[in-house]
Write a protein that holds these residues in place. Structure first.
Motif, short mmCIF file in Angstrom:
data_model
loop_
_atom_site.label_atom_id
_atom_site.label_comp_id
_atom_site.label_asym_id
_atom_site.label_seq_id
_atom_site.Cartn_x
_atom_site.Cartn_y
_atom_site.Cartn_z
N MET A 1 37.20 7.93 13.26
CA MET A 1 37.23 6.92 12.40
C MET A 1 36.16 7.05 11.44
O MET A 1 35.05 7.34 11.70
N SER A 2 36.10 6.66 10.01
CA SER A 2 35.07 6.92 9.07
C SER A 2 34.06 5.91 9.28
O SER A 2 34.33 4.72 9.60
N SER A 3 32.63 6.41 9.20
CA SER A 3 31.58 5.31 9.18
C SER A 3 31.13 4.53 7.98
O SER A 3 30.19 3.94 7.93
N ASN A 4 31.89 5.12 6.84
CA ASN A 4 31.63 4.46 5.55
C ASN A 4 31.92 3.08 5.58
O ASN A 4 32.84 2.47 6.13
N ARG A 5 30.94 2.37 4.77
CA ARG A 5 31.02 1.02 4.61
C ARG A 5 31.01 0.89 3.21
O ARG A 5 29.68 1.09 2.60
N VAL A 6 31.79 0.51 2.33
CA VAL A 6 31.93 0.59 0.85
C VAL A 6 32.07 -0.82 0.36
O VAL A 6 32.73 -1.63 0.45
N VAL A 7 31.32 -1.05 -0.88
CA VAL A 7 31.27 -2.21 -1.53
C VAL A 7 31.86 -1.82 -2.97
O VAL A 7 31.26 -0.88 -3.74
N SER A 8 33.12 -2.56 -3.48
CA SER A 8 33.34 -1.98 -4.77
C SER A 8 32.86 -3.37 -5.78
O SER A 8 33.04 -4.57 -5.24
N MET A 9 32.21 -2.75 -6.88
CA MET A 9 31.85 -3.82 -7.82
C MET A 9 32.53 -3.84 -9.03
O MET A 9 32.34 -4.35 -10.12
N LEU A 10 33.83 -3.32 -8.92
CA LEU A 10 34.40 -2.99 -10.05
C LEU A 10 36.22 -2.84 -9.63
O LEU A 10 36.40 -2.26 -8.74
N PRO A 11 37.03 -3.83 -10.29
CA PRO A 11 38.26 -3.84 -9.92
C PRO A 11 39.12 -2.48 -9.87
O PRO A 11 39.90 -2.28 -9.02
N SER A 12 38.82 -1.71 -10.84
CA SER A 12 39.49 -0.47 -10.91
C SER A 12 38.98 0.50 -9.74
O SER A 12 39.81 1.30 -9.08
N ALA A 13 37.65 0.35 -9.26
CA ALA A 13 37.25 1.20 -8.23
C ALA A 13 37.84 0.58 -7.08
O ALA A 13 38.50 1.82 -6.08
N ALA A 14 38.10 -0.44 -6.69
CA ALA A 14 38.88 -0.97 -5.56
C ALA A 14 40.28 -0.35 -5.54
O ALA A 14 40.77 -0.07 -4.35
N GLU A 15 40.81 -0.46 -6.48
CA GLU A 15 42.32 0.08 -6.59
C GLU A 15 42.39 1.52 -6.21
O GLU A 15 43.10 1.89 -5.50
N MET A 16 41.31 2.20 -6.98
CA MET A 16 41.17 3.79 -6.57
C MET A 16 41.03 4.01 -5.00
O MET A 16 41.41 5.02 -4.38
N ILE A 17 39.96 3.33 -4.48
CA ILE A 17 39.78 3.48 -2.99
C ILE A 17 40.95 3.27 -2.28
O ILE A 17 41.19 3.95 -1.29
N ALA A 18 41.47 2.03 -2.52
CA ALA A 18 42.71 1.76 -1.78
C ALA A 18 43.77 2.93 -2.17
O ALA A 18 44.52 3.31 -0.93
N LEU A 19 43.94 3.50 -2.98
CA LEU A 19 44.81 4.34 -3.44
C LEU A 19 44.76 5.67 -2.79
O LEU A 19 45.62 6.38 -2.29
N CYS A 20 43.28 5.79 -2.33
CA CYS A 20 43.07 7.49 -1.55
C CYS A 20 43.00 6.82 -0.18
O CYS A 20 42.55 7.84 0.54
#
Length: 313
Positions: A1-20
């Motif tokens: 499992m990834s240890s990354n903990r990500v905060v999105s401060m941009l709607p498009s970024a959240a979409e891209m993160i989910a897409l990936c």
């Protein structure tokens, strides 16, 4: 499992993160991050200092805040520190649209360990697609990003092929378009939006672009300039407003002389959810392109079934 903990401060970024495939990495979001819906239960770390009442009033609020040197957005630094992000994804494109990069960097420097900041600054449609790769690399999701990008590019190629066919049948004559990003005062679509129109077989004369060159930032224009651009198709999609709000704002201008002159007989006008589509530089710009090809050339079969739009005139 990834240890990354990500905060999105941009709607498009959240979409891209989910897409990936990185949705499970998200630990907090910006106040406008609302897609996919499954992320809306995450803690919110940003907020807006303006309150929407009407397009005209928000323009005044923003102008006054900028003139006084006041911030348009806030960051909940305590919540941000509490979720302990390894990465923050933000933007450096529009100080009116989201929290500014300098504020994010200032708070990040106070955190231990300091999170990595992934900054997005798309000026063109291709830049938006490239940001998917940038996020994939930044979060260790290169393979997933590459696969997702490949599928999007296939759809872009198909949509453009349809548009080229219709354009050829029309003798190479492009549809004259006007994209309204804000209704009062009028701001036409900028950056990638006129590009999408061009790729779909149209052209926005008031803020032109090509398939490779964006139109630059959206800037206020006069009613006379809108009329002089002589559009046959008008797409009204106010930034940040849903379809119901877009309809309400359009109703406020529909009886004004300039708008009645603009909407002369034969002109087609539609409304689009400007919160979800066009103004958000994420993967659903491909949906927007498919919509434009279908709407411009009156082929509803090409419009995505769940695309949030309606005919107005």
């Amino acid at each position: 499992m990834s240890s990354n903990r990500v905060v999105s401060m941009l709607p498009s970024a959240a979409e891209m993160i989910a897409l990936c495939g990185g949705e499970s990495m998200l630990v907090a979001r910006g106040h406008e991050d609302d897609f996919p819906h499954s992320i809306t239960s995450l803690p919110i770390v940003t907020g807006a200092n303006t309150v929407f009442t009407s397009s005209a009033d928000v323009d005044v609020q923003v102008s006054q805040a900028l003139a006084q040197g006041n911030a348009l957005y806030t960051i909940d630094a305590e919540t941000l520190k509490k979720v302990q992000p390894t990465h923050i994804v933000t933007q450096d494109l529009c100080h009116v649209c989201a929290i500014d990069l300098q504020t994010v960097e200032r708070i990040a420097k106070q955190m231990d360990p300091k999170p990595e900041i992934v900054t997005l600054n798309p000026l063109t449609f291709q830049d938006v697609l490239d940001d998917i790769t940038r996020i994939g690399v930044g979060l260790g999701l290169e393979k997933q990003a590459s696969e997702a990008l490949g599928k999007l590019n296939e759809r872009v190629t198909a949509a453009r092929a349809k548009a080229d066919t219709y354009l050829e049948k029309n003798g190479g004559l492009r549809k004259r378009c006007l994209f309204v990003e804000w209704t009062d005062p009028v701001y036409p679509g900028g950056h990638w939006t006129p590009q999408l129109m061009y790729m779909a077989g149209g052209e926005q004369r008031i803020a032109p672009a090509t398939d490779t060159v964006g139109a630059g930032p959206s800037a206020r224009v006069t009613h006379e300039a809108c009329i002089a651009s002589d559009p046959e198709i008008i797409v009204i999609s106010p930034c940040g407003l849903n379809l119901k709000e877009a309809r309400r704002e359009t109703d406020l201008i529909k009886d004004k002389e300039w708008f009645k002159t603009l909407c002369k007989p034969g002109v087609r006008v539609c409304l689009v959810d400007g919160n979800q589509m066009f103004n958000r530089p994420g993967p659903r710009l491909v949906d927007a392109l498919e919509f434009l090809v279908g709407y411009l050339w009156e082929d509803d079969s090409l419009i995505p079934a769940d695309f949030p739009w309606e005919r107005y005139i």
